[in-house]
Write a protein that holds these residues in place. Structure first.
Motif, PDB file in Angstrom:
ATOM      1  N   UNK A   1      -8.208  10.616 -12.354  1.00  0.00           N
ATOM      2  CA  UNK A   1      -8.974   9.525 -11.762  1.00  0.00           C
ATOM      3  C   UNK A   1      -8.004   8.544 -11.125  1.00  0.00           C
ATOM      4  N   UNK A   2      -8.219   8.304  -9.829  1.00  0.00           N
ATOM      5  CA  UNK A   2      -7.440   7.285  -9.130  1.00  0.00           C
ATOM      6  C   UNK A   2      -8.332   6.058  -9.007  1.00  0.00           C
ATOM      7  N   UNK A   3      -7.946   4.995  -9.701  1.00  0.00           N
ATOM      8  CA  UNK A   3      -8.666   3.724  -9.661  1.00  0.00           C
ATOM      9  C   UNK A   3      -8.163   2.998  -8.415  1.00  0.00           C
ATOM     10  N   UNK A   4      -8.997   2.984  -7.362  1.00  0.00           N
ATOM     11  CA  UNK A   4      -8.580   2.433  -6.072  1.00  0.00           C
ATOM     12  C   UNK A   4      -9.574   1.345  -5.646  1.00  0.00           C
ATOM     13  N   UNK A   5      -9.188   0.069  -5.776  1.00  0.00           N
ATOM     14  CA  UNK A   5     -10.120  -1.012  -5.453  1.00  0.00           C
ATOM     15  C   UNK A   5     -10.697  -0.940  -4.037  1.00  0.00           C
ATOM     16  N   UNK A   6      -9.877  -0.587  -3.045  1.00  0.00           N
ATOM     17  CA  UNK A   6     -10.338  -0.570  -1.655  1.00  0.00           C
ATOM     18  C   UNK A   6     -10.403   0.865  -1.117  1.00  0.00           C
ATOM     19  N   UNK A   7     -11.046   1.748  -1.852  1.00  0.00           N
ATOM     20  CA  UNK A   7     -11.098   3.173  -1.503  1.00  0.00           C
ATOM     21  C   UNK A   7     -11.767   3.407  -0.151  1.00  0.00           C
ATOM     22  N   UNK A   8     -12.938   2.826   0.067  1.00  0.00           N
ATOM     23  CA  UNK A   8     -13.638   3.002   1.340  1.00  0.00           C
ATOM     24  C   UNK A   8     -12.962   2.203   2.450  1.00  0.00           C
ATOM     25  N   UNK A   9     -12.552   0.992   2.113  1.00  0.00           N
ATOM     26  CA  UNK A   9     -11.977   0.089   3.106  1.00  0.00           C
ATOM     27  C   UNK A   9     -10.690   0.636   3.712  1.00  0.00           C
ATOM     28  N   UNK A  10      -9.946   1.415   2.948  1.00  0.00           N
ATOM     29  CA  UNK A  10      -8.684   1.977   3.436  1.00  0.00           C
ATOM     30  C   UNK A  10      -8.853   3.405   3.944  1.00  0.00           C
ATOM     31  N   UNK A  11     -10.100   3.889   4.024  1.00  0.00           N
ATOM     32  CA  UNK A  11     -10.372   5.205   4.580  1.00  0.00           C
ATOM     33  C   UNK A  11      -9.898   6.364   3.736  1.00  0.00           C
TER      34      UNK A  11
ATOM     35  N   UNK B   1       0.797  -1.238   0.000  1.00  0.00           N
ATOM     36  CA  UNK B   1       0.000   0.000   0.000  1.00  0.00           C
ATOM     37  C   UNK B   1       0.829   1.287   0.000  1.00  0.00           C
ATOM     38  N   UNK B   2       1.886   1.386   0.830  1.00  0.00           N
ATOM     39  CA  UNK B   2       2.686   2.623   0.775  1.00  0.00           C
ATOM     40  C   UNK B   2       3.355   2.835  -0.589  1.00  0.00           C
ATOM     41  N   UNK B   3       3.752   1.754  -1.247  1.00  0.00           N
ATOM     42  CA  UNK B   3       4.369   1.874  -2.573  1.00  0.00           C
ATOM     43  C   UNK B   3       3.349   2.327  -3.615  1.00  0.00           C
ATOM     44  N   UNK B   4       2.122   1.812  -3.516  1.00  0.00           N
ATOM     45  CA  UNK B   4       1.057   2.231  -4.445  1.00  0.00           C
ATOM     46  C   UNK B   4       0.727   3.705  -4.218  1.00  0.00           C
ATOM     47  N   UNK B   5       0.665   4.121  -2.953  1.00  0.00           N
ATOM     48  CA  UNK B   5       0.360   5.527  -2.653  1.00  0.00           C
ATOM     49  C   UNK B   5       1.443   6.456  -3.213  1.00  0.00           C
ATOM     50  N   UNK B   6       2.685   6.018  -3.111  1.00  0.00           N
ATOM     51  CA  UNK B   6       3.786   6.817  -3.667  1.00  0.00           C
ATOM     52  C   UNK B   6       3.645   6.932  -5.184  1.00  0.00           C
ATOM     53  N   UNK B   7       3.260   5.835  -5.837  1.00  0.00           N
ATOM     54  CA  UNK B   7       3.040   5.864  -7.294  1.00  0.00           C
ATOM     55  C   UNK B   7       1.876   6.795  -7.632  1.00  0.00           C
ATOM     56  N   UNK B   8       0.815   6.777  -6.822  1.00  0.00           N
ATOM     57  CA  UNK B   8      -0.324   7.688  -7.048  1.00  0.00           C
ATOM     58  C   UNK B   8       0.102   9.145  -6.914  1.00  0.00           C
ATOM     59  N   UNK B   9       0.886   9.434  -5.886  1.00  0.00           N
ATOM     60  CA  UNK B   9       1.347  10.814  -5.670  1.00  0.00           C
ATOM     61  C   UNK B   9       2.166  11.306  -6.856  1.00  0.00           C
ATOM     62  N   UNK B  10       3.061  10.461  -7.333  1.00  0.00           N
ATOM     63  CA  UNK B  10       3.881  10.825  -8.501  1.00  0.00           C
ATOM     64  C   UNK B  10       2.991  11.047  -9.724  1.00  0.00           C
ATOM     65  N   UNK B  11       1.976  10.188  -9.893  1.00  0.00           N
ATOM     66  CA  UNK B  11       1.031  10.325 -10.998  1.00  0.00           C
ATOM     67  C   UNK B  11       0.290  11.661 -10.917  1.00  0.00           C
ATOM     68  N   UNK B  12      -0.210  12.013  -9.728  1.00  0.00           N
ATOM     69  CA  UNK B  12      -0.959  13.268  -9.570  1.00  0.00           C
ATOM     70  C   UNK B  12      -0.072  14.482  -9.839  1.00  0.00           C
ATOM     71  N   UNK B  13       1.165  14.428  -9.368  1.00  0.00           N
ATOM     72  CA  UNK B  13       2.110  15.521  -9.641  1.00  0.00           C
ATOM     73  C   UNK B  13       2.299  15.717 -11.139  1.00  0.00           C
ATOM     74  N   UNK B  14       2.500  14.603 -11.828  1.00  0.00           N
ATOM     75  CA  UNK B  14       2.715  14.651 -13.276  1.00  0.00           C
ATOM     76  C   UNK B  14       1.455  15.155 -13.996  1.00  0.00           C
ATOM     77  N   UNK B  15       0.288  14.680 -13.576  1.00  0.00           N
ATOM     78  CA  UNK B  15      -0.970  15.115 -14.201  1.00  0.00           C
ATOM     79  C   UNK B  15      -1.164  16.613 -14.022  1.00  0.00           C
TER      80      UNK B  15
END
Length: 194
Positions: free
Chosen positions: A107-117, A84-98
């Motif tokens: 759009x962040x495709x997050x399978x467990x969006x609610x489950x992970x708060x 999870x921390x590695x995926x979050x880091x990849x998301x952050x880099x993606x958002x910065x680039x976008x």
């Protein structure tokens, strides 16, 4: 830039819907694709250390790893603490680039969006749903899927009805791709104020 969290239970059509958002011009980050890349990259040695024998030729053997963690809450928590921390880091880099590229919608495709708060961290939440019978049919067609595996996955996911109730927009994928595409266009218009 508007950040949309896209989620939905297994077999509801989230991957197809993410593709539709991309086709409509949104920048899309696919968590599953990020995990695949991590399993062939920086996560592999960490997973091998935690679950010896699950990496072959530098790549995590997803089937072997699945057998070790499915239905094993402690093992699953151990895996999630690595990934999870590695995926979050990849998301952050993606958002910065976008943002740097001037994207209006990400759009962040997050399978467990609610489950992970994480739903509260999004500007909007889009939930993909298809109904129970459609979901079961889609999931049970997957190679190697068993009823026990399906139930184990469902047990970890927030119920579909609750996800729909908490969504800003629900995309119903039970009526085919073209209908879903029209719903994605309406969602983008609504969420981007257009």
């Amino acid at each position: 830039m508007i950040v949309i969290g896209l989620t939905g239970s297994i077999g509801m059509g989230k991957s197809t819907t993410a593709r539709l958002f991309a086709e409509e011009g949104a920048a899309v980050h696919d968590a599953d694709a990020a995990v695949h890349a991590l399993y062939a990259g920086e996560a592999a040695p960490l997973i091998e250390a935690a679950f010896p024998g699950t990496v072959r030729n530098g790549v995590v053997d997803r089937k072997e790893l699945g057998m070790r963690v499915l239905g094993q809450p402690e093992a699953l928590a151990k895996l999630e603490a690595i990934v999870h921390p590695l995926v979050r880091a990849a998301e952050s880099a993606f958002l910065e680039k976008a943002r740097a590229q001037g994207a209006k919608v990400a759009v962040l495709d997050v399978p467990l969006l609610f489950e992970t708060g994480r739903a509260d961290r999004m500007d909007a939440v889009v939930v993909v749903s298809a109904g129970e019978a459609e979901q079961r049919g889609r999931v049970m067609e997957r190679p190697g899927m068993t009823e026990a595996m399906f139930q184990s996955i469902l047990a970890r996911q927030t119920p579909d009805a609750e996800k729909r109730a908490r969504a800003d927009v629900v995309i119903d994928t039970s009526r085919g791709v073209e209908d879903a595409r029209a719903q994605v266009r309406r969602a983008l218009a609504k969420l981007s104020g257009g």
